[in-house]
Scaffold this active site. Sequence first.
Site, mmCIF file in Angstrom:
data_model
loop_
_atom_site.group_PDB
_atom_site.id
_atom_site.type_symbol
_atom_site.label_atom_id
_atom_site.label_comp_id
_atom_site.label_asym_id
_atom_site.label_seq_id
_atom_site.Cartn_x
_atom_site.Cartn_y
_atom_site.Cartn_z
ATOM 1 N N HIS A 17 29.633 36.480 39.457
ATOM 2 C CA HIS A 17 29.758 36.439 40.909
ATOM 3 C C HIS A 17 29.520 37.815 41.501
ATOM 4 C CE1 HIS A 17 33.776 37.164 39.246
ATOM 5 N NE2 HIS A 17 34.085 37.807 40.363
ATOM 6 N N HIS A 52 29.018 40.322 38.123
ATOM 7 C CA HIS A 52 29.964 40.503 37.022
ATOM 8 C C HIS A 52 30.702 39.222 36.634
ATOM 9 C CE1 HIS A 52 32.467 40.910 40.636
ATOM 10 N NE2 HIS A 52 33.528 40.609 39.897
ATOM 11 N N ARG A 91 43.884 36.439 44.930
ATOM 12 C CA ARG A 91 43.384 35.857 43.672
ATOM 13 C C ARG A 91 44.453 35.742 42.611
ATOM 14 N NH1 ARG A 91 39.355 39.192 39.971
ATOM 15 N NH2 ARG A 91 41.075 39.112 38.496
ATOM 16 N N ASP A 122 34.613 38.671 35.545
ATOM 17 C CA ASP A 122 35.835 39.471 35.661
ATOM 18 C C ASP A 122 36.296 39.936 34.279
ATOM 19 O OD1 ASP A 122 36.017 39.269 38.444
ATOM 20 O OD2 ASP A 122 37.079 37.353 38.324
HETATM 21 C C1 OGA Z 1 37.096 38.784 42.415
HETATM 22 C C2 OGA Z 1 35.875 39.082 43.171
HETATM 23 C C3 OGA Z 1 34.728 38.289 45.105
HETATM 24 C C4 OGA Z 1 34.933 38.250 46.564
HETATM 25 O O1 OGA Z 1 38.068 38.338 43.014
HETATM 26 O O2 OGA Z 1 37.084 38.961 41.187
HETATM 27 O O3 OGA Z 1 34.950 39.623 42.629
HETATM 28 O O4 OGA Z 1 34.081 37.630 47.230
HETATM 29 N N1 OGA Z 1 35.881 38.668 44.434
HETATM 30 O O5 OGA Z 1 35.906 38.814 47.063
HETATM 31 MN MN MN Z 2 35.298 39.581 40.409
#
Ligand code: OGA
Ligand code: MN
Length: 282
Positions: A247, A96, A261, A98
């Site tokens: 990712h 995806h 994040r 985000d």
């Molecule tokens: C995000 C996500 C990936 C992870 O923070 O948007 O998809 O490895 N994280 O935690």
């Molecule tokens: Mn993500």
Amino acid sequence: MKIEKITPRIGATITGIDVTRPLSTGEIEAISDALNANGVIFFPGQPKLSGEEQRAFGGQFGTIEAPPKLTKESELRDVLILDFTRPVGSGTDIWHNDASYLACPPMGSILQAHILPECGGDTCFASMHAAYEALPADMKAMIDHKTASHSTGRVLELTRSLGNPVYDDEETLAPRSHPIVTLDPRTGRRRLFVNPNYTDSIDGMSKAESDRQLAFLYDHIKSPEFQMRYRWSVGDIAFWDNHAVQHYAVADYTTRRRMQRVTLAGYAPVGIGATDVEMVPA
Ligand code: OGA
Ligand code: MN
């Protein structure tokens, strides 16, 4: 500051900077250039940041924005905590971008590892520049001027059934159309902007035909040639260009993994020859 590429097409590691102190204009420029050139950059071995410190670091590259969804572990509205012990289809373990269903999907996300399983819990990243460039010419011609509709519906259902994340405004968001092929605002380079988490269908196409074409594209983006896989250590920070890479958080662990994040406000994706595509007002 030292910048080292991880693969030719995606990923670079940046060492020799301390993310807890304000960066110079030169450092900010060099980091932005590295992000633009590599899609995702990593700052290994940094001190664990508080939410406020991570916000201050990220704020040097744009405006920090609250994500449309938060988990119940998140204490600050604009600092997302991902804390899972047995991740099962929470939506991060699907390729995806985000929040691609927003009118202005985030420019980037900055993620730091705080608690990690002994092994596992890697994150994969795929370059959508490389993916677009490797498409067959007839596929490029087919998608170059089309738009696709994005929504949060599927992920909302998934996560609701898990009972973990808490949403506020996410369920009221209407689907959004974006160009399938978007342009890097700095370089004009083309990239693919559809993802299996949030893209529902190609506009102006039958559902069956759209499903077939999207299935082809989703299979295509999985090629290891466009990808890298990051093995985290506590303190490591990843910073990705959310319009240029997708990712995938590998859901292979059974002990606790906690990530923090911040999200950078984005912009409306622009397609090839903006007059040829139906641009959606922000
Ligand atoms: C995000 C996500 C990936 C992870 O923070 O948007 O998809 O490895 N994280 O935690
Ligand atoms: Mn993500």
